[in-house]
Motif scaffolding. Structure first.
Motif, PDB file in Angstrom:
ATOM      1  N   ASP A  62      11.241 -30.108   7.233  1.00 15.08           N
ATOM      2  CA  ASP A  62      10.697 -31.037   8.219  1.00 15.08           C
ATOM      3  C   ASP A  62      11.558 -32.295   8.190  1.00 15.08           C
ATOM      4  O   ASP A  62      11.616 -32.998   7.172  1.00 15.08           O
ATOM      5  CB  ASP A  62       9.242 -31.373   7.893  1.00 15.08           C
ATOM      6  N   LEU A  63      12.248 -32.585   9.293  1.00 14.26           N
ATOM      7  CA  LEU A  63      13.188 -33.703   9.321  1.00 14.26           C
ATOM      8  C   LEU A  63      12.490 -35.056   9.368  1.00 14.26           C
ATOM      9  O   LEU A  63      13.145 -36.092   9.231  1.00 14.26           O
ATOM     10  CB  LEU A  63      14.133 -33.546  10.517  1.00 14.26           C
ATOM     11  N   ARG A  64      11.188 -35.057   9.541  1.00 18.03           N
ATOM     12  CA  ARG A  64      10.459 -36.324   9.559  1.00 18.03           C
ATOM     13  C   ARG A  64      10.179 -36.847   8.149  1.00 18.03           C
ATOM     14  O   ARG A  64      10.253 -38.057   7.897  1.00 18.03           O
ATOM     15  CB  ARG A  64       9.155 -36.179  10.340  1.00 18.03           C
ATOM     16  N   ASP A  65       9.859 -35.935   7.244  1.00 17.88           N
ATOM     17  CA  ASP A  65       9.508 -36.404   5.897  1.00 17.88           C
ATOM     18  C   ASP A  65      10.272 -35.691   4.785  1.00 17.88           C
ATOM     19  O   ASP A  65      10.081 -35.979   3.599  1.00 17.88           O
ATOM     20  CB  ASP A  65       8.002 -36.260   5.655  1.00 17.88           C
ATOM     21  N   GLY A  66      11.141 -34.732   5.156  1.00 18.93           N
ATOM     22  CA  GLY A  66      11.942 -34.043   4.150  1.00 18.93           C
ATOM     23  C   GLY A  66      11.234 -32.935   3.419  1.00 18.93           C
ATOM     24  O   GLY A  66      11.819 -32.300   2.523  1.00 18.93           O
ATOM     25  N   SER A  67       9.997 -32.660   3.756  1.00 16.28           N
ATOM     26  CA  SER A  67       9.264 -31.590   3.070  1.00 16.28           C
ATOM     27  C   SER A  67       9.822 -30.232   3.466  1.00 16.28           C
ATOM     28  O   SER A  67      10.356 -30.050   4.568  1.00 16.28           O
ATOM     29  CB  SER A  67       7.781 -31.666   3.417  1.00 16.28           C
ATOM     30  N   ARG A  68       9.708 -29.274   2.551  1.00 16.32           N
ATOM     31  CA  ARG A  68      10.261 -27.936   2.773  1.00 16.32           C
ATOM     32  C   ARG A  68       9.171 -26.876   2.660  1.00 16.32           C
ATOM     33  O   ARG A  68       8.188 -27.040   1.928  1.00 16.32           O
ATOM     34  CB  ARG A  68      11.386 -27.638   1.792  1.00 16.32           C
ATOM     35  N   GLU A  69       9.421 -25.783   3.372  1.00 14.37           N
ATOM     36  CA  GLU A  69       8.469 -24.664   3.376  1.00 14.37           C
ATOM     37  C   GLU A  69       9.260 -23.368   3.394  1.00 14.37           C
ATOM     38  O   GLU A  69      10.222 -23.227   4.154  1.00 14.37           O
ATOM     39  CB  GLU A  69       7.576 -24.744   4.615  1.00 14.37           C
ATOM     40  N   ILE A  70       8.877 -22.429   2.553  1.00 15.01           N
ATOM     41  CA  ILE A  70       9.479 -21.092   2.558  1.00 15.01           C
ATOM     42  C   ILE A  70       8.487 -20.137   3.187  1.00 15.01           C
ATOM     43  O   ILE A  70       7.309 -20.099   2.805  1.00 15.01           O
ATOM     44  CB  ILE A  70       9.842 -20.641   1.129  1.00 15.01           C
ATOM     45  N   ARG A  71       8.968 -19.366   4.169  1.00 18.75           N
ATOM     46  CA  ARG A  71       8.064 -18.471   4.884  1.00 18.75           C
ATOM     47  C   ARG A  71       8.747 -17.128   5.132  1.00 18.75           C
ATOM     48  O   ARG A  71       9.969 -17.024   5.152  1.00 18.75           O
ATOM     49  CB  ARG A  71       7.610 -19.110   6.192  1.00 18.75           C
ATOM     50  N   PRO A  72       7.969 -16.055   5.318  1.00 18.74           N
ATOM     51  CA  PRO A  72       8.556 -14.725   5.516  1.00 18.74           C
ATOM     52  C   PRO A  72       9.388 -14.654   6.798  1.00 18.74           C
ATOM     53  O   PRO A  72       9.040 -15.253   7.821  1.00 18.74           O
ATOM     54  CB  PRO A  72       7.332 -13.806   5.615  1.00 18.74           C
TER      55      PRO A  72
END
Length: 321
Positions: free
Chosen positions: A217-227
């Motif tokens: 997420d370019l707004r807050d730098g958070s990352r998510e791994i998804r299938p």
């Protein structure tokens, strides 16, 4: 005859060369016929083709290929024409691997030149193993979780084509808004596609095949791994006249200049479609069809001095059976 370019003009040129009694080969850098339509907007509806009030890009390409099919054109796909040499009664075109094609005449219908997809910055090792730049056969992705990277017309078209068959489709775009045509954006927003703007695809996970994608997420730098078992990278294409600039053609503003016979001024070399320019040029698919027919008909006496430029009416003699 060798037709360089397998877009709509090239496919119609293949038909017309066959109609004129020529054997014909069609060479293109892309792995599929259809040129810009297949690469960029296969599902987009086209409204300016004569005889079709509306036709999807993929359907138009299929119809053009079917029209040429009775004449058995030889398709040389995934091959870039690089060098041109002349023999007393022919030209020889060499591709990037050194393979040679000898033809009595060449018609260049290369659209805007050679297309090269802009690479996805990550996951290049998975190309062909879950990472693609095209999705011409959506059914191959039935039941998969598909991530489409990009926000332009091609990305939206691929997402719309995939959502009926895939288990899930996620459209990932780094900007705040999608850049596709408003009507297409409205369709994809209502389609069930998950749209993730201001999001970057930063990593691809998987051994032999794509298994997961990592999104930031370019707004807050958070990352998510998804299938994800498939990624379609629709980040646009670079276009380049490339080796054609070495063929002795007259080029101005990245266009090949031709005369009213679609002759380039280089012996046995003609051109038609978006790639050419002349006074009053209008860049439409409909125009390209007329130009390539003009090129093939004017090439006919070059191949056979007893042939006439005017072919007669196609209604006088249908395709071979």
């Amino acid at each position: 005859m060798l037709v360089v370019g397998a877009g709509p003009a090239g496919l119609f040129g293949a038909y017309y060369a066959g109609f004129r009694g020529m054997s014909v080969a069609v060479m293109d850098t892309l792995p599929e016929v259809g040129g810009q339509i297949t690469a960029m907007y296969p599902e987009k509806v086209i409204y300016d083709v004569a005889g079709f009030p509306a036709v999807r890009g993929r359907e138009l390409v299929d119809a053009l290929a079917a029209q040429a099919a009775p004449y058995d054109p030889i398709y040389l796909l995934g091959r870039q024409a690089t060098e041109l040499a002349h023999e007393p009664d022919a030209v020889v075109v060499t591709d990037e691997t050194g393979r040679r094609v000898r033809a009595r005449a060449v018609v260049i219908t290369g659209g805007l030149g050679a297309f090269a997809p802009k690479p996805l910055p990550v996951g290049g090792g998975h190309l062909g193993r879950g990472l693609y730049y095209f999705a011409p056969r959506p059914d191959e992705h039935t039941g998969r979780d598909v991530t489409v990277a990009g926000g332009g017309d091609a990305a939206v078209d691929w997402a719309l084509a995939l959502v009926p068959v895939a288990r899930s489709v996620t459209l990932v775009h780094k900007r705040e808004r999608l850049r596709a045509q408003p009507a297409a954006v409205a369709r994809v927003e209502a389609s069930g596609v998950e749209i993730r703007t201001l999001t970057d695809l930063v990593a691809v996970h998987g051994e032999d095949w794509v298994e997961k994608v990592e999104l930031e997420d370019l707004r807050d730098g958070s990352r998510e791994i998804r299938p994800a078992q498939a990624i379609v990278a629709a980040l646009g294409f670079g276009t380049d006249l490339g080796p054609l600039t070495r063929w002795g053609l007259t080029v101005e503003r990245r266009r090949i200049l031709v005369d009213s016979a679609m002759s380039t001024g280089v012996a046995r070399v003609f051109a038609a479609g978006d790639l050419v320019d002349y006074p009053g040029k209008v860049r439409l698919i409909a125009t390209a069809f007329g130009e390539v027919a003009t090129a093939v008909n004017n090439a006919a006496p070059v191949l056979d001095p007893t042939a006439k430029v005017f072919p007669g009416h196609s209604s006088d003699d249908g395709p071979p059976t």
